[in-house]
Design an enzyme around this catalytic site. Structure first.
Site, PDB file in Angstrom:
ATOM      1  N   ARG A  66     -25.678  40.293 -30.449  1.00  0.00           N
ATOM      2  CA  ARG A  66     -25.646  39.206 -29.472  1.00  0.00           C
ATOM      3  C   ARG A  66     -25.219  39.725 -28.105  1.00  0.00           C
ATOM      4  O   ARG A  66     -24.415  40.645 -28.006  1.00  0.00           O
ATOM      5  CB  ARG A  66     -24.680  38.102 -29.933  1.00  0.00           C
ATOM      6  CG  ARG A  66     -25.060  37.463 -31.254  1.00  0.00           C
ATOM      7  CD  ARG A  66     -24.001  36.490 -31.744  1.00  0.00           C
ATOM      8  NE  ARG A  66     -22.726  37.141 -32.015  1.00  0.00           N
ATOM      9  CZ  ARG A  66     -21.680  36.542 -32.565  1.00  0.00           C
ATOM     10  NH1 ARG A  66     -21.754  35.248 -32.889  1.00  0.00           N
ATOM     11  NH2 ARG A  66     -20.556  37.196 -32.790  1.00  0.00           N
ATOM     12  N   GLU A  90     -13.634  28.406 -36.109  1.00  0.00           N
ATOM     13  CA  GLU A  90     -14.921  28.446 -36.793  1.00  0.00           C
ATOM     14  C   GLU A  90     -15.362  27.056 -37.258  1.00  0.00           C
ATOM     15  O   GLU A  90     -14.539  26.215 -37.633  1.00  0.00           O
ATOM     16  CB  GLU A  90     -14.841  29.365 -38.010  1.00  0.00           C
ATOM     17  CG  GLU A  90     -14.467  30.797 -37.710  1.00  0.00           C
ATOM     18  CD  GLU A  90     -15.585  31.545 -37.012  1.00  0.00           C
ATOM     19  OE1 GLU A  90     -16.731  31.039 -36.990  1.00  0.00           O
ATOM     20  OE2 GLU A  90     -15.315  32.637 -36.480  1.00  0.00           O
ATOM     21  N   ARG A 129     -22.806  35.573 -26.957  1.00  0.00           N
ATOM     22  CA  ARG A 129     -21.440  35.390 -27.444  1.00  0.00           C
ATOM     23  C   ARG A 129     -20.517  35.455 -26.236  1.00  0.00           C
ATOM     24  O   ARG A 129     -20.526  36.428 -25.499  1.00  0.00           O
ATOM     25  CB  ARG A 129     -21.091  36.477 -28.466  1.00  0.00           C
ATOM     26  CG  ARG A 129     -19.646  36.458 -28.960  1.00  0.00           C
ATOM     27  CD  ARG A 129     -19.317  35.166 -29.687  1.00  0.00           C
ATOM     28  NE  ARG A 129     -18.026  35.240 -30.379  1.00  0.00           N
ATOM     29  CZ  ARG A 129     -16.841  35.056 -29.807  1.00  0.00           C
ATOM     30  NH1 ARG A 129     -16.762  34.793 -28.510  1.00  0.00           N
ATOM     31  NH2 ARG A 129     -15.737  35.122 -30.533  1.00  0.00           N
TER      32      ARG A 129
END
Length: 333
Positions: free
Chosen positions: A149, A90, A82
């Site tokens: 992540r 998004e 990330r």
């Protein structure tokens, strides 16, 4: 267990690198076969990943969206990264326009953000897919986020891909973080917003446009001048408070920007010419007031006897000494 056997076992554990934690595997329960040196500081990645002076080299094997990628380490294990400090719209979930200043909380605003999320994803695919990139980390942030992540900066040929998303108007600064480059990233977002670059020109408007109807930003390769604030509505009666009507300019470049002979005008063609010697230092600002006063310390006075900038909306036009338009910025009342 005898004392000699205990000491021998302890020594064996230390030599095996197991003192203080489990043996690292390649992500599928197997011991890594690459025996490259491990970094001196924890990176929460397979210890077989070769550390570089500025981070760890990995191969990008998939792009999840504009700010999330899948990578492969030299030992063959894989991870999800990330990107630190940025947030693109998004594409796999609903967008919240409230997260992007100026974008209306309407279906048009959400649809516009979705289109720019797709554009950010496509940009990431074009720039990163199949490439060997360098990951670096932030001393103020954990190595992994809430979803497990890896949190990292991605560098391509020495350039920060994270930072580039902001300057291209493809992302906002991620504010729920204390990463060490917050101020720099905030300035980059401010410049993109101030020049209507990318999603800001398309979505941060009362009438959001599609991704192909982009507002005109500063010309590519042009001077790094930007408008940081337009204060058209002075307190009280504008005519009695001309020094509270102003426009502030900023220099986003790394060198001093000479504005000698440049002009600022409005839709009615009121024109101000910057005096010789007018300049803005890197990351500095310069404010042009409509009224009268003494120039200096980043302040200039137009000397007008009445308001220039319409409270209900106008256009700030900046031209260089050759008469070429550098900025054309509209604003609403």
């Amino acid at each position: 267990m005898s004392g000699a056997r205990a000491v021998a076992l302890c020594l064996l554990l230390v030599l095996a690198g197991c003192g203080g934690g489990p043996v690292a595997t390649d992500g599928e329960g197997r011991m890594p076969t690459d025996t490259a040196a491990t970094p001196s500081t924890a990176i929460d990645a397979p210890p077989s990943a070769t550390p570089k002076p500025d981070g760890i080299e990995v191969e990008v094997i998939d792009v999840v969206d504009g700010d999330t990628i899948d990578v492969r380490y030299p030992n063959g294990s894989e991870d999800t990264v990330r990107l630190l400090g940025v947030d693109t719209p998004e594409v796999h979930a609903e967008n919240d326009p409230a997260e992007f200043p100026g974008v209306p909380e309407t279906d048009a605003g959400r649809n516009c953000l979705r289109e720019w999320g797709e554009r950010a994803s496509q940009h990431a695919k074009e720039e990163l897919m199949g490439e060997t990139v360098t990951l670096s980390f932030d001393e103020n942030e954990p190595r992994r986020g809430y979803y497990g992540r890896l949190l990292a900066y991605v560098h391509v040929d020495g350039d920060s891909f994270n930072y580039g998303l902001l300057t291209a108007g493809l992302a906002r600064r991620y504010d729920s973080s204390n990463f060490q480059y917050r101020e720099r990233y905030g300035t980059a977002e401010g410049i993109a917003r101030g020049t209507d670059t990318g999603l800001w020109g398309a979505c941060a408007t009362d009438d959001p446009r599609t991704a192909t109807e982009t507002a005109i930003p500063i010309a590519d390769g042009g001077p790094p001048l930007w408008i940081s604030e337009i204060h058209a509505d002075a307190a009280g009666d504008d005519r009695e408070n001309l020094d509270d009507e102003y426009v502030t300019f900023g220099n986003a470049g790394n060198e001093t920007l000479d504005l000698s002979g440049w002009t600022v005008s409005d839709e009615a063609d009121h024109t101000y010419t910057f005096p010789d010697g007018t300049a803005i230092e890197p990351n500095g600002t310069l404010t042009l007031y409509t009224g009268s006063g003494d120039d200096g310390d980043g302040e200039l006075y137009w000397g007008q006897g009445s308001p220039v900038w319409n409270n209900g909306g106008d256009t700030v036009i900046v031209r260089n000494e050759s008469g070429d338009v550098v900025i054309e910025r509209e604003y609403d009342g």
